[in-house]
Motif scaffolding. Sequence first.
Motif, PDB file in Angstrom:
ATOM      1  N   UNK B 201       0.813  -1.219   0.000  1.00 14.13           N
ATOM      2  CA  UNK B 201       0.000   0.000   0.000  1.00 14.13           C
ATOM      3  C   UNK B 201       0.846   1.269   0.000  1.00 14.13           C
ATOM      4  N   UNK B 202       0.180   2.405  -0.244  1.00 12.21           N
ATOM      5  CA  UNK B 202       0.854   3.702  -0.194  1.00 12.21           C
ATOM      6  C   UNK B 202       0.890   4.238   1.232  1.00 12.21           C
ATOM      7  N   UNK B 203      -0.275   4.159   1.873  1.00 10.15           N
ATOM      8  CA  UNK B 203      -0.380   4.714   3.213  1.00 10.15           C
ATOM      9  C   UNK B 203      -1.021   3.688   4.128  1.00 10.15           C
ATOM     10  N   UNK B 204      -0.854   3.895   5.418  1.00 13.86           N
ATOM     11  CA  UNK B 204      -1.483   2.973   6.361  1.00 13.86           C
ATOM     12  C   UNK B 204      -1.926   3.719   7.609  1.00 13.86           C
ATOM     13  N   UNK B 205      -2.981   3.186   8.193  1.00 14.51           N
ATOM     14  CA  UNK B 205      -3.449   3.687   9.487  1.00 14.51           C
ATOM     15  C   UNK B 205      -3.244   2.574  10.495  1.00 14.51           C
ATOM     16  N   UNK B 206      -2.933   2.985  11.715  1.00 18.97           N
ATOM     17  CA  UNK B 206      -2.778   2.004  12.777  1.00 18.97           C
ATOM     18  C   UNK B 206      -3.962   2.146  13.726  1.00 18.97           C
ATOM     19  N   UNK B 207      -4.697   1.067  13.857  1.00 16.10           N
ATOM     20  CA  UNK B 207      -5.892   1.090  14.692  1.00 16.10           C
ATOM     21  C   UNK B 207      -5.640   0.242  15.923  1.00 16.10           C
ATOM     22  N   UNK B 208      -5.949   0.809  17.099  1.00 18.28           N
ATOM     23  CA  UNK B 208      -5.733   0.054  18.327  1.00 18.28           C
ATOM     24  C   UNK B 208      -6.897   0.303  19.264  1.00 18.28           C
ATOM     25  N   UNK B 209      -7.516  -0.758  19.709  1.00 18.39           N
ATOM     26  CA  UNK B 209      -8.645  -0.675  20.646  1.00 18.39           C
ATOM     27  C   UNK B 209      -9.660   0.383  20.219  1.00 18.39           C
ATOM     28  N   UNK B 210      -9.959   0.416  18.931  1.00 18.99           N
ATOM     29  CA  UNK B 210     -11.006   1.302  18.453  1.00 18.99           C
ATOM     30  C   UNK B 210     -10.568   2.730  18.185  1.00 18.99           C
ATOM     31  N   UNK B 211      -9.291   3.062  18.453  1.00 19.47           N
ATOM     32  CA  UNK B 211      -8.805   4.416  18.195  1.00 19.47           C
ATOM     33  C   UNK B 211      -7.733   4.376  17.118  1.00 19.47           C
ATOM     34  N   UNK B 212      -7.719   5.388  16.244  1.00 23.79           N
ATOM     35  CA  UNK B 212      -6.635   5.507  15.280  1.00 23.79           C
ATOM     36  C   UNK B 212      -5.419   6.054  16.015  1.00 23.79           C
ATOM     37  N   UNK B 213      -4.323   5.310  15.975  1.00 26.59           N
ATOM     38  CA  UNK B 213      -3.149   5.697  16.753  1.00 26.59           C
ATOM     39  C   UNK B 213      -2.121   6.423  15.907  1.00 26.59           C
ATOM     40  N   UNK B 214      -2.068   6.107  14.628  1.00 31.36           N
ATOM     41  CA  UNK B 214      -0.987   6.633  13.821  1.00 31.36           C
ATOM     42  C   UNK B 214      -1.406   6.558  12.369  1.00 31.36           C
ATOM     43  N   UNK B 215      -0.797   7.388  11.556  1.00 31.49           N
ATOM     44  CA  UNK B 215      -1.124   7.385  10.141  1.00 31.49           C
ATOM     45  C   UNK B 215       0.118   7.821   9.400  1.00 31.49           C
ATOM     46  N   UNK B 216       0.390   7.259   8.252  1.00 30.51           N
ATOM     47  CA  UNK B 216       1.561   7.736   7.526  1.00 30.51           C
ATOM     48  C   UNK B 216       1.839   6.923   6.279  1.00 30.51           C
ATOM     49  N   UNK B 217       2.906   7.310   5.589  1.00 31.80           N
ATOM     50  CA  UNK B 217       3.346   6.571   4.412  1.00 31.80           C
ATOM     51  C   UNK B 217       3.724   5.163   4.851  1.00 31.80           C
ATOM     52  N   UNK B 218       3.493   4.227   3.991  1.00 34.81           N
ATOM     53  CA  UNK B 218       3.730   2.838   4.365  1.00 34.81           C
ATOM     54  C   UNK B 218       5.183   2.595   4.765  1.00 34.81           C
ATOM     55  N   UNK B 219       6.130   3.157   3.964  1.00 38.22           N
ATOM     56  CA  UNK B 219       7.550   2.914   4.259  1.00 38.22           C
ATOM     57  C   UNK B 219       7.928   3.523   5.603  1.00 38.22           C
TER      58      UNK B 219
END
Lengths: 332, 234
Positions: B201-219
């Motif tokens: 993918x190009x970008x990714x979101x990190x989801x933890x316990x129902x909250x978005x924790x982080x977002x950014x370029x995949x690399x």
Amino acid sequence: MSAGRVGVGVLLAALVAAPFVPMGGMRQYIFHVLIQIFVWSFIGGAWALMGRFGLVSLGHGAFLGLGAYTTTLLWNFFGLTPWLGALVAVVLTAALAVIVAYPCSRFQVIGHYFGLVTLAVGEVVRLLIIAERDWTGGSLGLTVRPAGADSLVAVQFADKRVFYYAALVLWALGLWVWHRVDRSMARSAMEAIGEDETAAASVGIHVTRFKIAITVLSAVLTAVGGIAYAQYIAYVNPDTLAGIGVSLRIVFAVVLGGMYALLGPTVGTALTIALAEVLRVVFGITYVGMAETIYGLLLIVFIIFLPSGIYGSVRDLLRRRPRSQPAAPVTA
Amino acid sequence: MLELRNVTAGYGAFTALWDVSLDVAAGEAVAVVGPNGAGKTTLLRVISGMIAPRAGALTFEGASLTGRPAYEVVAHGIAHVPEGRRIFPMLTVADNLKMGAYLKVARRAYAESLERVFALFPVLSERRRQRAGSLSGGEQQMLAVGRALMSRPRLVLLDEPSMGLAPVMVLRLFDLIRRVREEGYTILIVEQNVRQVLKLVDRAYLLEAGHLKMEGRAEALAEQDFVRKAYVGL
């Protein structure tokens, strides 16, 4: 014209001509059995419209009873012709079907749970009929008020042949509806829903709408069957037209014949009625309960060894055979 | 293309997603990663209309889809490949694909869509007469993706495509998804197989316990110590 079509034509001609064949003293009895077969086949076909898609209802007696009692009560107490009474009954049955189907569909009550819900609905209708005994005659049942003479308004005829033809037409109508559903896009949609509701929704199928529509169609036809039966017998009873007993009888007949084939319900119903008659004649009152025992055992054997029903299995067998033979050259 | 603004959703008294905002641009491939029970599947179910959000807004190509039912969302051009594949096991492969083109618009383009799907997944063409339940896990997953493409979507939601597949098959499947992407579909993918999906993918979101924790370029995300330790396992 294929051999199959000729066979169907001959069978239909025989059914239409049957009343003109001399049968002697057995006449009334034979017609009685045939009318029963047509009416209950129609009802079985109506049930199978849902059953084949995994909506196994164990409470179709509810719709049967609602239809039969509505027309009978309207006629007995208000003199309303069963033709109009049937319209009222159809509206009421459709409403009951929506009341059952909508919550079941919304909360994904499927499979066995759906069966249990419908089982309860069938019993509730039976108990309501018994409880309202001032109107319905309770568990003693209710006789359809006689019109005195043959009457189209009252749908009462002394001659069984009238009912015979009416039942024949009803049965054909049921087959036609089945055929239409079988050929429609709704069939693919319902099959998908029957296999996996989540997957069906994910390809854009309006799951709730289809389930309600097929339930209403099945319920309404069942009610019509109940009305026809009540008009013919001219007597309604909570045990023969509502509750678990009759609901399961419909299911057994259809499962026996095969619920995925056009003529499955008819074959199953004809066999169960014929079997019940034979056992009743053979055992009579000598061994009380013997007929029911044999009937039950045979059903179990059939359900275990022929899961797609007698008619379904025979049809599959016939279809498989030509395929195993070498293919004929396409061009001459 | 797809916008989620402050979406909260759950089941009954349980809240699985808290205040989630997320964007997917046209032509992008975006992943949502996170541990079991983080709310990833719930997120996709909200987007595809399987469950209605309690709060927040969902917009696709400018049209509000908040709380719209699944059959409407599909018609708007979002196809959902549900968790656990969810093919129709008793139907043939061909019939499964046919059901994918159930909507009228899709039905009209049926032949063309079928050709595209068979070009992407030749194995489906070979097995078109077979019952779908008799396919291997990987083939079933291809069928599920193929069925989704039959509805002529612009956005494809993939829920844990690698679930229950052998490691070799996972690699092949990700290759195929890459090809689906190259065909011009926008992809939103939910995965536990973080290492593989970040390569896709190009970008990714990190989801933890129902909250978005982080977002950014995949690399960039793959480089982060925290993510590496927790999810990539390096």
